[in-house]
Design an enzyme around this catalytic site. Sequence first.
Site, short mmCIF file in Angstrom:
data_model
loop_
_atom_site.label_atom_id
_atom_site.label_comp_id
_atom_site.label_asym_id
_atom_site.label_seq_id
_atom_site.Cartn_x
_atom_site.Cartn_y
_atom_site.Cartn_z
N ASP A 58 0.32 -1.64 -0.14
CA ASP A 58 0.06 -0.09 -0.36
C ASP A 58 0.91 1.11 0.38
OD1 ASP A 58 -1.91 2.23 1.34
OD2 ASP A 58 -3.40 0.24 1.17
N ASP A 59 0.65 2.32 -1.25
CA ASP A 59 1.13 3.80 -1.06
C ASP A 59 1.15 4.71 0.50
OD1 ASP A 59 3.28 2.83 -3.06
OD2 ASP A 59 1.21 3.28 -4.53
N GLY A 97 -10.16 0.19 -4.53
CA GLY A 97 -11.89 0.31 -5.57
C GLY A 97 -12.41 1.53 -6.85
N HIS A 135 -16.97 -1.15 -12.01
CA HIS A 135 -17.39 -2.23 -10.53
C HIS A 135 -18.79 -1.67 -10.62
CE1 HIS A 135 -16.76 -0.44 -5.88
NE2 HIS A 135 -18.00 -2.60 -6.52
N HIS A 181 -28.16 -12.74 -18.25
CA HIS A 181 -27.96 -13.38 -19.13
C HIS A 181 -27.50 -12.47 -20.11
CE1 HIS A 181 -31.25 -12.06 -22.03
NE2 HIS A 181 -32.21 -11.83 -20.58
#
Length: 209
Positions: A33-34, A68, A144, A135
């Site tokens: 993680d930055d 995210g 997302h 479908h």
Amino acid sequence: MSGRLAILGAGGHGRVVADCAERLGWSYIAFFDDNPGAKKPGPWELAGTGADLLASVAGFDAFIIGIGINRIRMERQQALVAAGGRVATLIHPAATVSRHAVIGDGSVVFAGAVVNAGATVGQACILNTGCGIDHDDRLGDGVHVSPGAHLGGGVSVREASWIGLGAAVREGISIGRDVVVGAGAVVVNDVSDGLTTVGNPAREMKRKS
């Protein structure tokens, strides 16, 4: 699956990704993680920064992005693949995915999600808890679909768009790139690139800069 998995992004979403990976049998999970203030993500190791992962990714059996933000997730996945990393695709054991659907590299399908026959999901997508992909839906890279959101049959969602919590998209609708569909929105008309749309029926609120 067993082996060493690296996850970039040690926030809440990354931890849910790690839980999914554990349920699929990954035996060792390390986070990168930055954020200088990043804390140890629960029971898992915080092993370094994004630059550290870029330098070491070939030493892992696979990696996945636990971030995210759609465009960032796509960019980081591309960079790590270019550095020799092998990207994982995670489908939770409690998800239902038709064998006639396609899930792209680096995508995560969480518990309770349903992906029906003929659906195609791009790379680096998030199909979140309890969402429905019906479908013949077509999802571009980096999409997302939030918890409890549902897409009717034959829906097209282009790259990096976000379908909000509990939203519903009518069958046959086309949603452009970089669109935000607000929580609980009911989309009954096509949505052009870069728009934010909210409400029932959904209406345009602003164009993203």
